[in-house]
Structures are given as C-alpha cells and as structure tokens.
Design a protein around this motif. Structure first.
Motif, PDB file in Angstrom:
ATOM      1  N   TRP A 166     -80.093 -55.671   9.835  1.00  0.00           N
ATOM      2  CA  TRP A 166     -80.238 -57.170  10.201  1.00  0.00           C
ATOM      3  C   TRP A 166     -81.233 -57.574  11.075  1.00  0.00           C
ATOM      4  N   GLY A 167     -81.924 -56.486  11.517  1.00  0.00           N
ATOM      5  CA  GLY A 167     -83.032 -56.596  12.413  1.00  0.00           C
ATOM      6  C   GLY A 167     -84.315 -56.502  11.880  1.00  0.00           C
ATOM      7  N   LEU A 168     -85.251 -55.732  12.530  1.00  0.00           N
ATOM      8  CA  LEU A 168     -86.578 -55.329  11.714  1.00  0.00           C
ATOM      9  C   LEU A 168     -86.390 -54.131  10.885  1.00  0.00           C
ATOM     10  N   ALA A 169     -85.285 -53.704  10.840  1.00  0.00           N
ATOM     11  CA  ALA A 169     -85.272 -52.571  10.020  1.00  0.00           C
ATOM     12  C   ALA A 169     -86.312 -51.357   9.742  1.00  0.00           C
ATOM     13  N   TRP A 170     -86.634 -51.056  11.206  1.00  0.00           N
ATOM     14  CA  TRP A 170     -87.500 -49.889  11.265  1.00  0.00           C
ATOM     15  C   TRP A 170     -86.757 -48.622  11.063  1.00  0.00           C
ATOM     16  N   SER A 171     -87.705 -47.432  10.654  1.00  0.00           N
ATOM     17  CA  SER A 171     -87.277 -46.176  10.849  1.00  0.00           C
ATOM     18  C   SER A 171     -87.334 -45.672  12.505  1.00  0.00           C
ATOM     19  N   PRO A 172     -86.079 -45.201  12.922  1.00  0.00           N
ATOM     20  CA  PRO A 172     -86.346 -44.584  14.501  1.00  0.00           C
ATOM     21  C   PRO A 172     -87.403 -43.892  14.546  1.00  0.00           C
ATOM     22  N   ARG A 173     -88.073 -43.052  13.580  1.00  0.00           N
ATOM     23  CA  ARG A 173     -89.078 -42.346  13.755  1.00  0.00           C
ATOM     24  C   ARG A 173     -90.371 -42.837  13.799  1.00  0.00           C
ATOM     25  N   ARG A 174     -90.397 -44.296  14.009  1.00  0.00           N
ATOM     26  CA  ARG A 174     -91.537 -45.158  14.392  1.00  0.00           C
ATOM     27  C   ARG A 174     -91.585 -45.402  15.744  1.00  0.00           C
ATOM     28  N   LYS A 201     -81.706 -42.352  17.162  1.00  0.00           N
ATOM     29  CA  LYS A 201     -82.580 -41.173  16.647  1.00  0.00           C
ATOM     30  C   LYS A 201     -84.091 -41.320  16.975  1.00  0.00           C
ATOM     31  N   VAL A 202     -84.494 -42.192  18.037  1.00  0.00           N
ATOM     32  CA  VAL A 202     -85.663 -42.213  18.407  1.00  0.00           C
ATOM     33  C   VAL A 202     -86.452 -41.121  18.801  1.00  0.00           C
ATOM     34  N   HIS A 203     -87.813 -40.865  18.859  1.00  0.00           N
ATOM     35  CA  HIS A 203     -88.300 -39.735  19.264  1.00  0.00           C
ATOM     36  C   HIS A 203     -88.403 -40.063  20.947  1.00  0.00           C
ATOM     37  N   VAL A 204     -88.411 -38.804  21.619  1.00  0.00           N
ATOM     38  CA  VAL A 204     -88.219 -38.946  23.046  1.00  0.00           C
ATOM     39  C   VAL A 204     -89.576 -37.998  23.714  1.00  0.00           C
ATOM     40  N   ALA A 205     -89.972 -38.534  24.795  1.00  0.00           N
ATOM     41  CA  ALA A 205     -91.228 -37.923  25.493  1.00  0.00           C
ATOM     42  C   ALA A 205     -90.614 -37.833  27.000  1.00  0.00           C
ATOM     43  N   ILE A 206     -90.988 -36.465  27.362  1.00  0.00           N
ATOM     44  CA  ILE A 206     -90.432 -36.353  28.967  1.00  0.00           C
ATOM     45  C   ILE A 206     -91.922 -35.888  29.900  1.00  0.00           C
ATOM     46  N   SER A 207     -92.134 -36.656  30.788  1.00  0.00           N
ATOM     47  CA  SER A 207     -93.120 -36.616  31.834  1.00  0.00           C
ATOM     48  C   SER A 207     -92.740 -35.435  32.604  1.00  0.00           C
ATOM     49  N   HIS A 265     -85.464 -32.016  13.110  1.00  0.00           N
ATOM     50  CA  HIS A 265     -85.408 -32.498  11.921  1.00  0.00           C
ATOM     51  C   HIS A 265     -85.708 -34.078  12.233  1.00  0.00           C
ATOM     52  N   GLN A 266     -84.840 -35.019  12.486  1.00  0.00           N
ATOM     53  CA  GLN A 266     -85.011 -36.453  12.276  1.00  0.00           C
ATOM     54  C   GLN A 266     -85.990 -36.575  13.532  1.00  0.00           C
ATOM     55  N   ARG A 267     -85.799 -36.179  14.656  1.00  0.00           N
ATOM     56  CA  ARG A 267     -86.578 -36.647  15.885  1.00  0.00           C
ATOM     57  C   ARG A 267     -87.384 -35.412  16.622  1.00  0.00           C
ATOM     58  N   ASP A 276     -87.300 -27.054  21.435  1.00  0.00           N
ATOM     59  CA  ASP A 276     -88.266 -27.473  20.317  1.00  0.00           C
ATOM     60  C   ASP A 276     -88.784 -28.827  20.735  1.00  0.00           C
ATOM     61  N   CYS A 277     -89.884 -28.135  21.531  1.00  0.00           N
ATOM     62  CA  CYS A 277     -90.667 -29.284  22.138  1.00  0.00           C
ATOM     63  C   CYS A 277     -92.188 -29.017  22.077  1.00  0.00           C
ATOM     64  N   ARG A 278     -93.112 -30.148  21.794  1.00  0.00           N
ATOM     65  CA  ARG A 278     -94.398 -30.006  21.711  1.00  0.00           C
ATOM     66  C   ARG A 278     -95.076 -30.275  23.017  1.00  0.00           C
TER      67      ARG A 278
END
Length: 361
Positions: free
Chosen positions: A197-205, A225-231, A266-268, A298-300
């Motif tokens: 009902w919103g912007l309908a983006w994939s969480p991978r964006r 399911k969004v991507h995460v970055a840790i400082s 997988h998804q994120r 599993d981290c880059r």
C-alpha cells in the motif's frame, strides 16, 4: 511526548509517514468507509500528493475536515550543494511550513540527505535524527550532539521531496543519527517504503547502518528484510572504544555474536563498515583480527577512506595500504571492497554531515 501531536507547536499532524493502520484510524475518525485509507495511502506514496485537495477520491467535505486537522507533511529542501562528482547534498528543516518533523528532542538543527548517482544506481543517504547521541570522535554529526529524533514523516519527506525522487533505486540510512536510537520511526519509514500500500520497494533496495545498538538492531532484523551495515572501525576493544564510546555498551564481538542467529546468505546482506586511518587501524595485525572478529558471520567488509573533520587528529590511509588490507582480508575468506569516496568537496562524504543551526536558535 510525541511532539508531532503537540498542539503547543501550532503544527498540524502530517499524514506523510503514516502506516495503513494509522490511516485507517484517521479515516474512521473522519467518518469515511475503511477502503478510503488505501486511497489516501496511494495518493500519499504513489501519487506523491503535496496537499489534501489532491485526494480527489475523497468527498470534498472529508477533504475540508482533514485539512482542518492534518497536513500532507511535504516540505522541500532549504538548500542544496552540488559536487563535481555529481553528488548532491540537500538540507531539510526539522521544523517549518506548518510541520514539526521531530518526535523527541529540543531541535535547533536541520538535517541533511545526500543523493549519489552512480551509473545505473541512484542512492539517497537519509538521516534519522538531528545530531546523534553516540559521540563517535571522527564524525561531524556525533560532535554536534543530539537535537532530536525525526518522525517517519521527516524521513519519508527526504525521499519524496528531492528532485530526483522518482529515479531512486536505493535508500541507505547512513545520514545523520543512529537509526537504532530511533528504531520505531525508522521501522515505520521502512514499512512505508516496502508495503504494497506504500511505495512497494523490495527491502533489498534498503540498507540500514548502525553502531550495533542491539535492542533496536534485533527489532529491525526480526521485523524487516533490509540489508544491515555495522560500524566496526577497529577489531580491538580498547581502540574501538577510543573511537566509538558505544563500544562499552555494545562491544563489537557481542554484536557479531548476535548476528550469527540471522540468515545473511539469502534475502539480505550484512556488511561491516571500516573507516581507515593512517598508522591507526590499517596494518595486517588489524586485518587479521578483523577476520577473526567476523569468523562464523556471513559478513562482507566495506573499507572507507577517512575524511578529515575539524577537531579530530587523523589522516586517511594511503591507497596502496587500503588495497593491501583489502587483499589480505579477501585471502582470509572475507569478501572486502573499498568504497568509492563521493561528495567530499561539499562535505557530503562519510562522517562529514552536520546540518546547520536552525533559525530558532
């Protein structure tokens, strides 16, 4: 108190940033039928309405009723700065034009968002707070202190109100503030971005950055399911604490232990952000310790050149040193890249965002 709803400010409550259940509550209050909530959501997020009169699906009497109590909540940037590399930095007011975008805090400082075009990608780096509580020594935002939490309206407004809005391919929550220190509003914004009902983006964006504030981080990982970055910035606790006082409350090793419970294959994606300083954290000892810290996760790794700020005595690592560091991590099985620096000439690069003092000061 939620200042967005504080009558003392003289501001109407923005519809922008509301989730579908919140719009359903507004519709019920207005005496409209339930399906009107989805009509409003479509106008807000797909139609990108700037005023309530544009919601022509609603009866005129309902639009008048809404206009007396609510506002759309769109506000154009106050200023823009353009880099030679195409990066654009936008300055947004946290208060103004009848809208208060702060839910907590006393205000007094505006926020910045950074548009980064790169071949077929168009990324917007958004802010979640005015200032920051985390106090990282190398960060201009942290040095200015905390001024307030942005509402979901204040976050979504950055995304919808830049000229390049409709061409965006990615959103990164890497601007001013610690997103997990304002997790409720960040989660609402992510819901608006990803819901049908919103912007309908994939969480991978979408990528959300954090210093590792675990209570909020667990909520983000459990609910999205969004991507995460840790400082990270140093694998050694005493060194990291000297750069990032939050190491005392959220040690990097505990953060990475917690990450082992989640699927990043997988998804994120999970990444470790690593700013590099000459002679501080850029030798092979640090590379090998960083690989040990990330073992089993599993981290880059993204290596980031330090961008000088006033009051911090540090120099960026040399390019060849960063490349050797990258190659060593890759040889140890940790996927590592060097992030291209963008927008340094307009103080839009990593760690350089500071906003500016508001007229209210």
């Amino acid at each position: 108190m939620d200042k967005v709803n504080d009558a003392v400010t003289g501001c109407k409550r923005p519809l922008l940033g509301m989730t579908l259940p919140e719009l359903e509550a507004v519709v019920k209050e207005a005496g409209l039928r339930p399906f009107a909530a989805k009509q409003m959501a479509r106008r807000l997020y797909v139609g990108r309405a700037k005023n309530i009169d544009e919601m022509t699906e609603l009866p005129k009497s309902a639009r008048q009723w809404l206009a007396e109590r609510y506002t759309i909540g769109r506000s154009a940037p106050k200023l823009e700065s353009r880099s030679a590399d195409g990066t654009v930095k936008y300055l947004f007011a946290t208060r103004g034009e009848g809208v208060d975008y702060l839910t907590h805090g006393e205000g007094g400082r505006d926020v910045e968002a950074v548009y980064i075009p790169d071949k077929d990608r168009a990324t917007l780096c958004v802010s979640s707070q005015a200032g920051c509580r985390m106090g990282c020594r190398f960060c201009m935002t942290g040095r200015q202190g905390y001024h307030g939490d942005l509402s979901s309206a204040g976050i979504i407004n950055q995304i919808l109100s830049i000229p390049e809005s409709e061409s965006l391919t990615n959103i990164v929550f890497m601007g001013m503030g610690e997103p997990m220190d304002n997790v409720a509003e960040v989660l609402k914004a992510v819901e608006v971005l990803t819901a049908p009902w919103g912007l309908a983006w994939s969480p991978r964006r979408i990528t959300v950055s954090s210093i590792g504030k675990l209570d909020g981080l667990r909520r983000l990982l459990d609910e999205t399911k969004v991507h995460v970055a840790i400082s990270v910035h140093s694998p050694f606790p005493s060194e990291r604490e000297g750069l990032m006082p939050v190491e005392r409350a959220y040690p990097a090793y505990k953060v990475m232990e917690a990450m082992k419970k989640y699927d990043f294959a997988h998804q994120r994606r999970l990444s470790a952000e690593y700013i590099m300083w000459k002679g501080v954290n850029d030798d092979m000892r640090h590379a090998e310790a960083l690989a040990r810290l990330l073992r089993g996760v599993d981290c880059r790794v993204n290596l980031i050149r330090f961008h000088a700020i006033p009051g911090f005595d540090g120099e960026p690592s040399d390019k060849d040193v960063m490349e050797r560091f990258r190659d060593r991590l890759n040889s140890l099985g940790v996927i590592t890249t060097i992030r291209a620096s963008r927008g340094e000439d307009i103080e839009a690069a990593c760690g350089m965002l500071s906003g500016e003092k508001s007229a209210e000061l």
